[in-house]
Design a protein around this motif. Sequence first.
Motif, PDB file in Angstrom:
ATOM      1  N   GLY A  30       0.795  -1.226   0.000  1.00 49.51           N
ATOM      2  CA  GLY A  30       0.000   0.000   0.000  1.00 49.51           C
ATOM      3  C   GLY A  30       0.823   1.268   0.000  1.00 49.51           C
ATOM      4  N   ARG A  31       1.949   1.258   0.662  1.00 49.98           N
ATOM      5  CA  ARG A  31       2.775   2.469   0.703  1.00 49.98           C
ATOM      6  C   ARG A  31       3.428   2.787  -0.637  1.00 49.98           C
ATOM      7  N   HIS A  32       3.315   1.844  -1.594  1.00 47.30           N
ATOM      8  CA  HIS A  32       3.899   2.034  -2.919  1.00 47.30           C
ATOM      9  C   HIS A  32       2.829   2.048  -4.023  1.00 47.30           C
ATOM     10  N   GLY A  33       1.578   2.200  -3.620  1.00 49.43           N
ATOM     11  CA  GLY A  33       0.497   2.215  -4.595  1.00 49.43           C
ATOM     12  C   GLY A  33       0.146   0.834  -5.113  1.00 49.43           C
ATOM     13  N   GLY A  34       0.507  -0.198  -4.355  1.00 48.72           N
ATOM     14  CA  GLY A  34       0.222  -1.571  -4.757  1.00 48.72           C
ATOM     15  C   GLY A  34      -0.935  -2.158  -3.979  1.00 48.72           C
ATOM     16  N   GLU A  35      -1.513  -3.196  -4.550  1.00 54.22           N
ATOM     17  CA  GLU A  35      -2.636  -3.876  -3.909  1.00 54.22           C
ATOM     18  C   GLU A  35      -2.583  -5.357  -4.253  1.00 54.22           C
ATOM     19  N   LEU A  36      -2.743  -6.186  -3.247  1.00 53.37           N
ATOM     20  CA  LEU A  36      -2.810  -7.629  -3.447  1.00 53.37           C
ATOM     21  C   LEU A  36      -4.239  -7.974  -3.836  1.00 53.37           C
ATOM     22  N   GLU A  37      -4.405  -8.495  -5.051  1.00 53.71           N
ATOM     23  CA  GLU A  37      -5.746  -8.879  -5.508  1.00 53.71           C
ATOM     24  C   GLU A  37      -6.099 -10.301  -5.106  1.00 53.71           C
TER      25      GLU A  37
END
Length: 91
Positions: A30-37
Amino acid sequence: MLTLVAIVEFPTGAESDGQRYEDDVLALLGRHGGELERRLRSTAGRSEVHVIRFADRAGYESFLVDPQRAALRTALGEAAPTTRVIEVHEV
């Protein structure tokens, strides 16, 4: 948008350590604009498949060099999993 599939293999005997490491590392997305789908684990518990999205490539690149991620990997040492990452797109 950047979509990745990560294939994670845990060393024999280090499955629990590897799974905890993945828990900790995936929490940093999340701190890098990522998301685990999606996070899928093999029935034997020796590997996982992750589907991850980043808002952009820069976010993925910053995730790769995150100092906390590096420290977690160093602390795990020989028990660190091996990961193959594939960039994918919808068809």
